[in-house]
Design an enzyme around this catalytic site. Structure first.
Site, mmCIF file in Angstrom:
data_model
loop_
_atom_site.group_PDB
_atom_site.id
_atom_site.type_symbol
_atom_site.label_atom_id
_atom_site.label_comp_id
_atom_site.label_asym_id
_atom_site.label_seq_id
_atom_site.Cartn_x
_atom_site.Cartn_y
_atom_site.Cartn_z
ATOM 1 N N CYS A 116 0.810 -1.216 0.000
ATOM 2 C CA CYS A 116 0.000 0.000 0.000
ATOM 3 C C CYS A 116 0.847 1.272 0.000
ATOM 4 O O CYS A 116 0.529 2.228 -0.687
ATOM 5 C CB CYS A 116 -0.982 -0.001 1.153
ATOM 6 S SG CYS A 116 -0.195 -0.109 2.757
ATOM 7 N N HIS A 173 -2.339 0.544 7.131
ATOM 8 C CA HIS A 173 -2.583 0.906 5.740
ATOM 9 C C HIS A 173 -2.095 2.328 5.497
ATOM 10 O O HIS A 173 -1.908 3.101 6.438
ATOM 11 C CB HIS A 173 -4.094 0.810 5.470
ATOM 12 C CG HIS A 173 -4.449 0.868 4.017
ATOM 13 N ND1 HIS A 173 -3.873 0.056 3.076
ATOM 14 C CD2 HIS A 173 -5.363 1.633 3.352
ATOM 15 C CE1 HIS A 173 -4.391 0.327 1.885
ATOM 16 N NE2 HIS A 173 -5.302 1.289 2.028
ATOM 17 N N ASP A 186 -7.769 5.989 -2.563
ATOM 18 C CA ASP A 186 -6.951 4.857 -2.123
ATOM 19 C C ASP A 186 -6.477 4.084 -3.341
ATOM 20 O O ASP A 186 -7.208 3.261 -3.891
ATOM 21 C CB ASP A 186 -7.760 3.947 -1.197
ATOM 22 C CG ASP A 186 -6.878 2.913 -0.544
ATOM 23 O OD1 ASP A 186 -5.698 2.789 -0.950
ATOM 24 O OD2 ASP A 186 -7.355 2.217 0.372
#
Lengths: 308, 650
Positions: B406, B450, B466
């Site tokens: 991520c 995250h 995202d």
């Protein structure tokens, strides 16, 4: 546990009973006294077998033995020993008296003067003697078996209470029963047979046995019972004064030895009851006549104290 | 004559060794290797000493050992004080004491040290498992103590039963103290200063590869209970630090504070309670966008909720969040500028690409979509094991490797945005979580850590984007286990796929949560609530202390009176004996005063031969227990008395 260590001693008891007929209880008490590491006082009329018992115990236990016949003119030096000046060394040499033995039989102790008595009794308590300013240790183990005639006999100096307290037990032998006396009269046993008795133990074994006796278990409940008994002697209206803490310790030690002789690893109230008269009578004074307490008075006391 | 001290037999010494070992063992997890080794050696020496029945080492050798232990502790910690050095000292000295156990007194020293050592474990861990372990150790030590007090009770089960009974008897007092002991406004266990090292959790800087390390821990970061129906999983963005400064390698938070954010709320409040594990930082990981704030917290200029102090112990917070919101639709020029900045050099290919695409797209939004499409359509992989990247990490990632986690996607996305002149920043935090159906708590682990991004679009303000969702949509919808290819190094605990295993884990975690919430979480507020329910709303610590002292005094007084009253017949053997005597009295058989049990049995046997065998059994066992202190004969005595009772009531 103690069953196995107790067995060799059983032979000592048996042999002793063969010499002194019909007195198993008394020989057992005497043995218990020695096993508990205490000194023994045997009180009875002359000719009842006091000396025989003392002598045969000494032989059977393999102890080095000495005997002193106490008389009114006996001096402390006759017991402890004297220092003699040796001309060739230009020095004093100590010649140890009969007290330097493992088992001392003090025959008719109450015939000696109080001064001589106390010389012996000091040694009993301290395990050492002091002569000419020098302290000498007595052998180990060191026992005194003293005999005395009932104090109302002529020519005796009764032992004071403080001195009596030094003896763990006092026992009386009493007349033999008919059967035992008959065997004696018939010549089946002679009192001189003690001289031929072979030792069954040696002086090294005895301390080990004494140590085993000390390991016999005492529960809190038993200590409760002991305390109740001690308390009862102190409260009792028939006695001038009660048992001392030293007497309490002695009672416990004697009960331990009694239990051990019975082959048990713990003390029961029965053991305390069995040894109490021998431990207590000579230490208590009856209010009625000022004499030592009678065993019947002790038995009565035992009936009054509940077992916890 | 001097009485020799009570000797310790071998069984008692083995017991003490075992107790000491169990009391020390958990400290092995955090003591330095050298001290662990030394303690193990000492315990081993103690074992062989007991095993071979050797005498204790000489005084000089012991002194030498003490000296070297102190030296080693000084070497490792530079001090003899503080939590770690103190615990190490206790552990080593306990091991040393085991080497010189001569008498029962030494045994009691070991036991007392052991009890003390048990307490020190709470400095490190207050989990349910620790609690259970310590109860076991306490039990063993108490059994040892009973064994020392009554050397003749050798039956192990009996010792443990007795120790257990002692423990249970202490339970009411413990509960009373737990509930009523005045609480301070803080943790149950105050920790020394050196206790807050080596915590796992989010960091306030981001480098590529950082989060993927964190994700490999299955530790729980926090737990959440929603008061309202929970939102879908893909909306659960728990906000941590916002990173605005990029130096070419690492992302940092901007220094200094900004004015409070302007939030326009577009949906009703969602209320929930969050129990955060200690992470040593101040952020509280609230859902975007936080509405009403709990006391002792504030919102910083980047919409992160911060506590007043660092979270050094587990804490419970209540929030109300609005999932639909608009943030700072009018942004200040200097903040916009800050979020457009890039280092002067580096990653030329990415810069060129961004400029090129922005020119061909009509709007900022279209450019954002184009980049996301690029991530989704090109062969980008989502993996925990990204390859090493070169000096121009973003170029390397976007054009060559295309494998990352991520933070790679978020960082390169933000880089592209800034290169195109659009304000953008990275937000760190957690995403998702897992519902434990047993207690309805959402569990958010370190593996849910995250990073995502926010871009500032005119009229809309800061918008969450995202990029990971474009590459691996299942990460957001189902969680990391489903998003990663199999074979990735995830902690075993979150990988459990079997139903029963998952169920077991849920049970265990629900249990732990209950422990945290109800046992460890019993704080000043909860105590006040409890007292209010008991009809005492205004209790302060003085009144509580007085109440406790009063209650404690009453309990002690009551117990003393009871013990005094019970003393004559308090002993179980003696009670059974009295019971037997009462049975016999019904048959008109009475114990004479001063009669010993043996004499009694003897007398009765002559008068009632039929009674003799039963009475003898009772007497034998009674004498064993009462005068032999052989507690193991108690059941036999009970049985014999019952038998006698049955017979005499016939």
């Amino acid at each position: 546990m103690s069953m196995s260590t107790q067995q060799p001693f059983q032979a000592v008891l048996n042999a002793c009973n063969e010499i002194l007929l019909g007195k198993p209880q008394e020989t057992r008490l005497a043995s218990a006294c020695l096993l508990a590491g205490g000194h023994l006082l045997i009180e009875d009329l002359p000719g009842m077998g006091k000396t025989t018992l003392a002598h045969s115990l000494a032989r059977l236990l393999g102890l080095e033995f000495a005997r002193i016949q106490f008389t009114s003119d006996l001096l402390p030096a006759d017991i402890i020993g004297v220092s003699i000046f040796e001309r060739e060394h230009s020095a004093f040499r100590f010649i140890p008296g009969p007290i330097f033995s493992q088992l001392l039989l003090a025959d008719e102790i109450n015939r000696a003067s109080p001064k001589t008595q106390s010389a012996l009794l000091e040694a009993m308590e301290e395990g050492q003697v002091t002569a000419d300013g020098q302290t000498r240790r007595l052998p180990h183990p060191f026992f005194v078996i003293a005999t005395q005639n009932p104090s109302h006999q002529i020519g005796t100096f009764p032992l004071p209470e403080s001195q009596l307290d030094r003896f763990l037990m006092r026992i009386e032998l009493g007349y033999p029963d008919r059967q035992a006396e008959r065997a004696l009269l018939a010549g089946h046993v002679t009192r001189s047979s003690t001289g031929r008795t072979l030792p069954l133990l040696n002086a090294e074994q005895l301390p080990a046995l004494q140590a085993a006796v000390q390991r016999v278990h005492v529960s809190a409940a038993l200590i409760d019972y002991l305390q109740a008994l001690l308390e009862a002697t102190r409260q009792h209206p028939d006695f001038r004064h009660g048992l001392s803490p030293r007497a309490g310790l002695g009672l416990l030690a004697a009960a331990r030895a009694w239990a051990w002789l019975d082959g048990r690893d713990r003390v029961l109230p029965d053991d305390v009851q069995a040894v109490l008269p021998a431990v207590a009578c000579h230490r208590l004074r009856s209010n009625r006549d000022g004499q030592a307490a009678h065993p019947e008075e002790i038995a009565q006391l035992l009936r009054q104290v509940a077992i916890p | 004559m001097k009485t020799p001290p009570i000797a310790l037999d071998r069984a008692a010494r083995y017991g003490l060794l075992a107790g000491a070992l169990i009391a020390c063992l958990p400290h092995g997890l955090h003591l330095p290797v050298s001290l662990n080794l030394l303690a193990a050696l000492l315990l081993l020496a103690a074992f062989s000493q007991i095993h071979q029945d050797q005498a204790a080492p000489s005084r000089w050798l012991l002194l030498l050992l003490v000296g070297s232990c102190c030296a080693l502790i000084l070497f490792e910690f530079r001090t003899l004080f503080g939590r770690d050095a103190g615990v190490a000292t206790l552990v080593l000295f306990m091991s040393l004491k085991l080497l010189e156990m001569r008498s029962a007194r030494d045994g009691f020293v070991v036991i007392t040290l052991g009890y003390f050592l048990l307490l020190t474990h709470y400095f490190y861990s207050q989990t349910l498992l620790t609690g259970l372990w310590l109860i076991g150790a306490l039990w063993l030590l108490t059994a040892c103590m009973i064994r020392l007090q009554s050397p003749r009770s050798t039956a192990i089960t009996l010792l443990f039963r007795q120790a257990g009974r002692l423990g249970l008897q202490a339970l009411p007092l413990m509960l009373l103290l737990y509930l009523l002991f005045p609480r301070v406004d803080g943790p149950l266990w105050g920790l020394p200063q050196d206790a807050h090292a080596g915590r796992t959790g989010l960091s306030d800087t981001l480098r590529m590869g950082h989060i993927s390390q964190l994700v490999q821990s299955g530790d729980i970061a926090f737990r959440v209970r929603f008061d309202d129906p929970p939102p879908p999983r893909q909306q659960l963005y728990w906000r941590g630090p916002v990173l605005e400064r990029f130096d070419g390698e690492t992302w940092h938070p901007a220094s200094g504070d900004d004015p409070p954010p302007r939030i326009e709320v577009l949906s009703p409040a969602l209320r929930y309670e969050s129990t955060l594990e200690a992470h040593g930082k101040r952020w509280l990981l609230a859902l975007d966008a936080p509405g009403a704030l709990p006391a002792n917290s504030r919102l910083d200029g980047r919409m992160t909720v911060l506590a007043k102090d660092n979270l050094d112990q587990r804490q419970r917070w209540t929030f109300a969040s609005h999932l639909d919101y608009r943030l700072n639709s009018i942004e200040m020029p200097h903040i916009r500028q800050r979020n457009q900045q890039l280092p002067p050099r580096g990653n030329p290919r990415s810069r060129a690409l961004a400029v090129d695409w922005r020119q061909s797209e009509k709007s900022d939004q279209a450019f954002v979509d184009r980049v996301l499409r690029h991530f989704a359509e090109q062969p980008f992989y989502y993996t925990l094991q990204p390859p090493l990247l070169g000096a121009d990490a973003i170029d390397d990632f976007l054009f060559d490797r295309r494998r990352g986690f991520c933070e790679h996607y978020a960082a390169s996305f933000v880089f592209l945005m800034r290169a195109a002149g659009i304000p953008a920043r990275i937000v760190g935090g957690y995403q998702g979580g897992e519902l434990n159906p047993l207690d309805n708590y959402w569990v958010i682990r370190q593996s849910d850590a995250h990073a995502w991004s926010e871009v500032w679009l005119s009229d809309r303000g800061w918008v969450r984007v995202d990029p990971t969702a474009a590459v691996a949509p299942s990460r957001i919808e189902h969680g990391i286990v489903d998003a990663l290819p199999t074979g990735e190094a995830l902690p075993a605990i979150i990988q459990l796929r079997g139903d029963w295993a998952r169920n077991l884990r849920h049970r265990w975690e629900a249990l732990n949560n209950a422990w945290n919430q109800h046992v460890l979480g019993y704080d000043l507020a909860k105590q006040r609530r409890l007292l209010a329910q008991l009809g005492w709303p205004e209790a302060d610590w003085r009144q509580l202390s007085a109440l406790l002292a009063g209650l404690g005094g009453l309990v002690v007084l009551g117990l003393t009176l009871w013990a005094l009253y019970q003393r004559p017949s308090g002993d179980p053997a003696s009670r059974l004996w009295q019971q037997a005597l009462r049975q016999l009295a019904r048959r008109n058989v009475h114990l004479a005063p001063g009669e010993t049990p043996n004499t009694f049995a003897h007398r009765v046997a002559q008068a009632h031969p039929d009674l003799a065998p039963r009475l003898n059994r009772v007497v034998d066992h009674y004498l064993q227990v009462r005068y032999g202190d052989l507690a193991q004969a108690l059941p036999a005595l009970r049985q014999a008395v019952a038998e006698l009772a049955r017979w005499s009531s016939r």
